[in-house]
Design an enzyme around this catalytic site. Structure first.
Site, PDB file in Angstrom:
ATOM      1  CG  ASN A  13      44.897  31.890  45.250  1.00  0.00           C
ATOM      2  OD1 ASN A  13      43.972  31.142  44.936  1.00  0.00           O
ATOM      3  ND2 ASN A  13      45.190  32.971  44.572  1.00  0.00           N
TER       4      ASN A  13
ATOM      5  CG  HIS B 165      42.571  38.388  45.484  1.00  0.00           C
ATOM      6  ND1 HIS B 165      42.728  37.140  46.038  1.00  0.00           N
ATOM      7  CD2 HIS B 165      42.566  38.199  44.139  1.00  0.00           C
ATOM      8  CE1 HIS B 165      42.824  36.250  45.076  1.00  0.00           C
ATOM      9  NE2 HIS B 165      42.724  36.862  43.923  1.00  0.00           N
TER      10      HIS B 165
ATOM     11  CD  GLU C 267      42.084  36.238  49.639  1.00  0.00           C
ATOM     12  OE1 GLU C 267      42.218  35.153  50.209  1.00  0.00           O
ATOM     13  OE2 GLU C 267      42.814  36.601  48.700  1.00  0.00           O
TER      14      GLU C 267
ATOM     15  CB  SER D  80      45.443  36.526  42.333  1.00  0.00           C
ATOM     16  OG  SER D  80      46.129  36.386  41.122  1.00  0.00           O
TER      17      SER D  80
HETATM   18  P1  NAI Z   1      42.744  40.467  31.589  1.00  0.00           P
HETATM   19  O1  NAI Z   1      43.912  40.096  30.745  1.00  0.00           O
HETATM   20  O2  NAI Z   1      41.399  39.915  31.257  1.00  0.00           O
HETATM   21  O3  NAI Z   1      42.615  42.067  31.624  1.00  0.00           O
HETATM   22  C1  NAI Z   1      43.666  42.928  31.883  1.00  0.00           C
HETATM   23  C2  NAI Z   1      43.395  44.245  31.180  1.00  0.00           C
HETATM   24  O4  NAI Z   1      44.350  45.195  31.623  1.00  0.00           O
HETATM   25  C3  NAI Z   1      43.518  44.169  29.678  1.00  0.00           C
HETATM   26  O5  NAI Z   1      42.333  44.661  29.081  1.00  0.00           O
HETATM   27  C4  NAI Z   1      44.727  45.033  29.357  1.00  0.00           C
HETATM   28  O6  NAI Z   1      44.577  45.766  28.137  1.00  0.00           O
HETATM   29  C5  NAI Z   1      44.740  45.977  30.519  1.00  0.00           C
HETATM   30  N1  NAI Z   1      46.052  46.555  30.830  1.00  0.00           N
HETATM   31  C6  NAI Z   1      47.239  45.916  30.886  1.00  0.00           C
HETATM   32  N2  NAI Z   1      48.197  46.774  31.279  1.00  0.00           N
HETATM   33  C7  NAI Z   1      47.603  47.970  31.478  1.00  0.00           C
HETATM   34  C8  NAI Z   1      48.063  49.240  31.929  1.00  0.00           C
HETATM   35  N3  NAI Z   1      49.341  49.439  32.241  1.00  0.00           N
HETATM   36  N4  NAI Z   1      47.175  50.233  32.039  1.00  0.00           N
HETATM   37  C9  NAI Z   1      45.881  50.037  31.740  1.00  0.00           C
HETATM   38  N5  NAI Z   1      45.386  48.879  31.313  1.00  0.00           N
HETATM   39  C10 NAI Z   1      46.239  47.851  31.197  1.00  0.00           C
HETATM   40  O7  NAI Z   1      43.157  40.107  33.079  1.00  0.00           O
HETATM   41  P2  NAI Z   1      42.210  39.741  34.318  1.00  0.00           P
HETATM   42  O8  NAI Z   1      41.958  38.288  34.309  1.00  0.00           O
HETATM   43  O9  NAI Z   1      41.061  40.675  34.354  1.00  0.00           O
HETATM   44  O10 NAI Z   1      43.200  40.029  35.547  1.00  0.00           O
HETATM   45  C11 NAI Z   1      43.516  41.321  35.957  1.00  0.00           C
HETATM   46  C12 NAI Z   1      44.195  41.281  37.308  1.00  0.00           C
HETATM   47  O11 NAI Z   1      43.351  40.626  38.232  1.00  0.00           O
HETATM   48  C13 NAI Z   1      45.523  40.534  37.365  1.00  0.00           C
HETATM   49  O12 NAI Z   1      46.351  41.158  38.299  1.00  0.00           O
HETATM   50  C14 NAI Z   1      45.110  39.163  37.815  1.00  0.00           C
HETATM   51  O13 NAI Z   1      46.159  38.468  38.450  1.00  0.00           O
HETATM   52  C15 NAI Z   1      44.038  39.526  38.834  1.00  0.00           C
HETATM   53  N6  NAI Z   1      43.070  38.464  39.100  1.00  0.00           N
HETATM   54  C16 NAI Z   1      42.572  37.685  38.092  1.00  0.00           C
HETATM   55  C17 NAI Z   1      41.647  36.702  38.366  1.00  0.00           C
HETATM   56  C18 NAI Z   1      41.079  35.854  37.280  1.00  0.00           C
HETATM   57  O14 NAI Z   1      40.490  34.805  37.595  1.00  0.00           O
HETATM   58  N7  NAI Z   1      41.192  36.224  36.016  1.00  0.00           N
HETATM   59  C19 NAI Z   1      41.177  36.431  39.753  1.00  0.00           C
HETATM   60  C20 NAI Z   1      41.712  37.369  40.722  1.00  0.00           C
HETATM   61  C21 NAI Z   1      42.644  38.308  40.401  1.00  0.00           C
END
Ligand code: NAI
Length: 504
Positions: free
Chosen positions: A191, A141, A153, A120
Site C-alpha cells: 500500500n 496481510h 505481507e 491493512s
Molecule cells: P468484512 O466486513 O467482509 O468482514 C468482517 C467480519 O468480521 C464480519 O463478518 C463481522 O461480523 C466480523 N466481526 C466484526 N467484529 C468482530 C468481532 N469483534 N469479533 C468477531 N467477528 C467480528 O471485512 P473484510 O473485508 O473481510 O476485512 C476484514 C479485515 O481485513 C479488516 O481489518 C480489513 O481492513 C482487512 N483487509 C481487507 C481487505 C479487503 O480487500 N477487503 C484486504 C486486506 C485486508
C-alpha cells in the site's frame, strides 16, 4: 520450526473466508469464527460452493475436496478457538475492536499460540501493545481475493519475535503464497508502493493537464498497465483509496510525497465513489462503463512542413515515416523554416521550458511524447501560446498511420514520464528505508498491484538516468519536496548501478 496444527480465523467476511479456504486447502485444520453466526455459515457455504465448482472443473479430486471441506469447521463461540496455535484476526478495521479481541484471545489460548492480524492500515505494534505478550503478535496481510492473490505481507511489529515471522512465512509458503516480510511501517510495503500511480494521476487532473479517461488510456497504452488509475479508483472505491492516502500521509507526518488530492473530498460528498455507487470517474450501467464517444476531429489540410527537435536518427526516421503517411514533410535543417511546425521531444521538461530555452517560435511549437509510448497511442502537449490551427495540423499529421493521438496541456514529463518517475522514486524510497529488499519489493508490487514491472525494475527498464532527469525537471518546475529525488536513485545513477542493486 513446528508447523501450526490448528488455525482459528476470527471474522468470516471476505478476507476471513478466503484465509480459511487457503489454509484448509494447504492441509491445515481451520476453525472459523465470527460475532455473527450467520456470517460463519455463509462463509462456509460459499467456500464449499467454490471448492465444489473447482472439483467439477477437474481442478481438484473428490478426495482433496472432501479433505479440504472436512478441515474447515465453524467455531460458534470464541472459546471454541482455545486449542488453536495460530489465531488470524480479520474483523472490522478498528484499533479498539482489534485490541479488545486480542486481549480476549490471550486469556483463551496457550502461551505459545501466535496472534496475527490481517489489518491493512493499522499499526501492528499498536494492536500488540494491548497484549501481555506482544512478541507473539504479527501482521499477516492478505489481499482480496485471498486464494487468487498469491502474496502476503508478514509484518514485524516492534516487539515481534523472529520465530513468529519465520513460522508465519513458512505457513504462507506452504499454501503457495509469496511472502514479503516488512517492518511495521505505514502502508507496510504494497500500500506504500501504491501511493504514486493514483496520486500522481490525480495531481495531473487537478492541474488541468488531461482528463481521467485520457490519463487511463495513455498509461495503459504507453506503460502497459492493465488498468488505468481512475478505473482502479472506481473499482476499489474512491472512499477506500482516499482513506488509505490520508492515513499514510498522516502516518508520515504530512510528508508532501504522500499528499492526498484536494479533488477528492467533494467527489466523496457527491457520492461519486465508483462502480459501487454507479458513478465515479466513469458512469456505470448494469455494472458496465458507459462509454463516452470522443469528439470527432474535423480533417484539416496540412500545408506546413514539420521540424523536429531531436538528434536521435532512428526516432527521426520513425517520425518522418508517420508524417509522410499523412502527406507531411519533415525538415532536416538545424533550424526550423519560417513556416514550420516545431515538434519538441522533451524528457521531463514542459513544452514552455523547451521553447524558452531553445528560443523557438511560440505559436508554432508543441511537444510530442517519444520516451514512453509512441506506437499504440501518441501524446501531443500544447502550451498557452500555441496557435489552434498549428495544433490541428500536428494532430492530423501524427495519426496518419491510424494511431490515436491525445492532446494534453503543458506538463513536465507529459503523463507517462511523470507517473513512471513517481513510481520509481517511491520504490527507491521504500528500498532506501529498508522496508523491503529490491527483489521482494518488485515481486510484491507485481503480484499485488499487477504492474508490468516492479518499481525498481521499471526504472532499470526505462533507464535510471532518464528517470532521475524527469524527477529533476519536475522538482525544478514545481519546487516542491513532493518530487525530491530519493538518495537510493541518485547514488545508483552516480555509480552506474542498476536500481535493483541491494544494500546491506
Ligand atoms: P468484512 O466486513 O467482509 O468482514 C468482517 C467480519 O468480521 C464480519 O463478518 C463481522 O461480523 C466480523 N466481526 C466484526 N467484529 C468482530 C468481532 N469483534 N469479533 C468477531 N467477528 C467480528 O471485512 P473484510 O473485508 O473481510 O476485512 C476484514 C479485515 O481485513 C479488516 O481489518 C480489513 O481492513 C482487512 N483487509 C481487507 C481487505 C479487503 O480487500 N477487503 C484486504 C486486506 C485486508
Amino acid at each position: 520450526m513446528s508447523a501450526f496444527k490448528q488455525i482459528g480465523v476470527i471474522g468470516s467476511g471476505a478476507m476471513g473466508r478466503g484465509i480459511a479456504q487457503l489454509f484448509a486447502s494447504a492441509g491445515v485444520e481451520v476453525l472459523l469464527h465470527d460475532s455473527r453466526s450467520e456470517a460463519i455459515e455463509q462463509a462456509l457455504s460459499q467456500n464449499r460452493e467454490l471448492l465444489e465448482r473447482a472439483a467439477a472443473k477437474g481442478k481438484l479430486s473428490a478426495e482433496t475436496l472432501a479433505g479440504t471441506l472436512a478441515r474447515m469447521r465453524a467455531a460458534p463461540r470464541l472459546q471454541d478457538l482455545a486449542g488453536c496455535d495460530l489465531l488470524i484476526e480479520a474483523i472490522v478495521e478498528n484499533l479498539e475492536a482489534k485490541q479488545s479481541l486480542f486481549r480476549e484471545l490471550e486469556k483463551l489460548v496457550g502461551r505459545e499460540a501466535v496472534l496475527a492480524s490481517n489489518t491493512s492500515s493499522l499499526s501492528v505494534t499498536q494492536i500488540a501493545s494491548a497484549c501481555e505478550h506482544p512478541q507473539r503478535v504479527a501482521g499477516f496481510h492478505f489481499f482480496n481475493p485471498v486464494t487468487l492473490m498469491k502474496i502476503v505481507e508478514v509484518v514485524r511489529g516492534e516487539r515481534t519475535e523472529a520465530q513468529v515471522i519465520e513460522r508465519l512465512s513458512a505457513l504462507a509458503e506452504q499454501a503457495g503464497h509469496f511472502v514479503a516480510v516488512t517492518p511495521d511501517s505505514p502502508g507496510f510495503l504494497v500500500n506504500h508502493a501504491g501511493r504514486a500511480y493514483g496520486p500522481e494521476a490525480l495531481r495531473i487532473v487537478a492541474e488541468g493537464i488531461a482528463t481521467p479517461a485520457q490519463i487511463d488510456r495513455i498509461l495503459k497504452d504507453s506503460l502497459g498497465f492493465r488498468m488505468g488509475p481512475f478505473e482502479l479508483f472506481d473499482l476499489v472505491g474512491l472512499d477506500i483509496s482516499h482513506a488509505v492516502m490520508e492515513s499514510i500521509h498522516q502516518q508520515f507526518y504530512q510528508d508532501p510525497r504522500y499528499t492526498p488530492s484536494a479533488l477528492v473530498p467533494s467527489r466523496l460528498a457527491a457520492g461519486l465513489l465508483g462502480r459501487k455507487s454507479g458513478q465515479g470517474f466513469y458512469r456505470y450501467q448494469d455494472g458496465r462503463v458507459v462509454e463516452e464517444s470522443p469528439a470527432e476531429q474535423p480533417a484539416v489540410a496540412i500545408d506546413r512542413p514539420f521540424w523536429l527537435d531531436c538528434q536521435d536518427q532512428a526516432l527521426r526516421a520513425k517520425i518522418a515515416a508517420v508524417l509522410e503517411q499523412a502527406g507531411a514533410v519533415l525538415e532536416q535543417d538545424a533550424q526550423p523554416s519560417a513556416n514550420a511546425i516545431c515538434l519538441l521531444t522533451p524528457l521531463g521538461e514542459d513544452a514552455s521550458s523547451v521553447i524558452a530555452r531553445r528560443q523557438l517560435p511560440v505559436a508554432r511549437s508543441l511537444a510530442l511524447e517519444t520516451f514512453a509510448g509512441f506506437d499504440r497511442r501518441r501524446v501531443l502537449m500544447r502550451q498557452p501560446g500555441l496557435d489552434a490551427a498549428v495544433l490541428a495540423q500536428a494532430r492530423q499529421a501524427l495519426c496518419g498511420d491510424g494511431v490515436p493521438v491525445e492532446v494534453i496541456n503543458d506538463s513536465p514529463g507529459f503523463i507517462a514520464q511523470r507517473v513512471l518517475a513517481s513510481i520509481v522514486n517511491l520504490g527507491c524510497e521504500i528500498a532506501q528505508r529498508r522496508i523491503a529488499d529490491p527483489a521482494t519489493l518488485d515481486r510484491a508490487v507485481q503480484l499485488a498491484l499487477g504492474y508490468p514491472h516492479g518499481p525498481l525494475g521499471f526504472g532499470d527498464h526505462y533507464g535510471a538516468t532518464k528517470i532521475e532527469q524527469i524527477l529533476h525537471e519536475l522538482h525544478d518546475l514545481y519546487q516542491e519536496p513532493r518530487y525530491r529525488i530519493s538518495p537510493w536513485l541518485r547514488r545508483r545513477v552516480q555509480l552506474g548501478l542498476p536500481l535493483t542493486t541491494p544494500e546491506e
